[in-house]
Design a protein around this motif. Sequence first.
Motif, mmCIF file in Angstrom:
data_model
loop_
_atom_site.group_PDB
_atom_site.id
_atom_site.type_symbol
_atom_site.label_atom_id
_atom_site.label_comp_id
_atom_site.label_asym_id
_atom_site.label_seq_id
_atom_site.Cartn_x
_atom_site.Cartn_y
_atom_site.Cartn_z
ATOM 1 N N SER A 46 30.534 4.748 -4.570
ATOM 2 C CA SER A 46 31.520 5.630 -3.981
ATOM 3 C C SER A 46 32.772 5.112 -4.078
ATOM 4 C CB SER A 46 31.100 5.980 -2.532
ATOM 5 O OG SER A 46 31.273 5.098 -1.713
ATOM 6 N N THR A 73 32.166 5.370 -10.690
ATOM 7 C CA THR A 73 32.271 5.962 -9.429
ATOM 8 C C THR A 73 32.009 7.362 -9.441
ATOM 9 O OG1 THR A 73 34.681 6.314 -9.713
ATOM 10 C CG2 THR A 73 33.920 4.171 -8.841
ATOM 11 N N GLY A 74 31.756 7.824 -8.022
ATOM 12 C CA GLY A 74 31.189 9.138 -8.173
ATOM 13 C C GLY A 74 31.581 9.772 -6.219
ATOM 14 N N GLU A 75 31.697 11.119 -6.336
ATOM 15 C CA GLU A 75 31.779 11.678 -5.005
ATOM 16 C C GLU A 75 30.427 11.639 -4.470
ATOM 17 O OE1 GLU A 75 33.106 13.070 -1.439
ATOM 18 O OE2 GLU A 75 34.237 12.511 -2.896
ATOM 19 N N SER A 76 29.545 11.785 -5.077
ATOM 20 C CA SER A 76 27.939 11.877 -4.511
ATOM 21 C C SER A 76 27.205 10.867 -5.357
ATOM 22 C CB SER A 76 27.341 13.362 -4.776
ATOM 23 O OG SER A 76 27.916 14.411 -4.154
ATOM 24 N N ILE A 77 26.523 10.249 -4.642
ATOM 25 C CA ILE A 77 25.815 8.858 -5.196
ATOM 26 C C ILE A 77 24.414 9.387 -4.929
ATOM 27 C CG2 ILE A 77 25.261 6.371 -5.171
ATOM 28 C CD1 ILE A 77 28.193 7.556 -6.033
ATOM 29 N N LEU A 78 23.426 9.305 -6.233
ATOM 30 C CA LEU A 78 22.254 9.637 -6.070
ATOM 31 C C LEU A 78 21.346 8.366 -6.494
ATOM 32 C CD1 LEU A 78 22.355 12.940 -7.848
ATOM 33 C CD2 LEU A 78 22.594 12.845 -5.638
ATOM 34 N N GLU A 83 20.477 11.547 -1.543
ATOM 35 C CA GLU A 83 22.010 11.962 -1.921
ATOM 36 C C GLU A 83 22.807 11.494 -0.853
ATOM 37 O OE1 GLU A 83 24.862 15.229 -3.576
ATOM 38 O OE2 GLU A 83 22.705 16.054 -3.206
ATOM 39 N N ILE A 84 24.148 10.583 -1.157
ATOM 40 C CA ILE A 84 25.052 10.388 0.154
ATOM 41 C C ILE A 84 26.381 10.981 -0.760
ATOM 42 C CG2 ILE A 84 26.189 8.603 1.054
ATOM 43 C CD1 ILE A 84 23.745 7.014 0.754
ATOM 44 N N GLU A 85 26.960 11.732 0.170
ATOM 45 C CA GLU A 85 28.123 12.469 -0.372
ATOM 46 C C GLU A 85 29.319 12.278 0.609
ATOM 47 O OE1 GLU A 85 29.661 16.982 -1.407
ATOM 48 O OE2 GLU A 85 27.727 16.379 -1.267
ATOM 49 N N GLY A 86 30.430 11.825 0.424
ATOM 50 C CA GLY A 86 31.443 11.540 1.118
ATOM 51 C C GLY A 86 31.542 10.413 2.257
ATOM 52 N N SER A 87 30.506 9.541 1.916
ATOM 53 C CA SER A 87 30.406 8.126 2.756
ATOM 54 C C SER A 87 30.227 7.158 1.729
ATOM 55 C CB SER A 87 29.170 8.434 3.740
ATOM 56 O OG SER A 87 29.305 9.604 4.488
#
Length: 106
Positions: A46, A73-78, A83-87
Amino acid sequence: MRKQPIRCGAAISPVGETGEAVREVCATALEELGDQTPQLAVLFASMHHRERLAAASATVREQTNTDVLIGCTGESILAGGKEIEGSPAIALWLAALPDVEVTPMH
């Protein structure tokens, strides 16, 4: 002589401290590979980790002894069904590919 099978390992960490998160995902993903060395590592992070990506990459290469490391990099990491989004998040995918030559391209 028996040929080793293709094996993959993946891990994700929500830890905000980059070094700790990278060490965690390396250990977990390597455990899934057993005694095989990965020829390919794919690192996803992220933007929370953007300032430490060079150090993160160096740690992944050192910890995994991989031949090829790519990432983004990404907004959502899987990874690993999570899945983690925004953290803060870092994910690592490893592949042990016996008798395969990996060539990264940009």
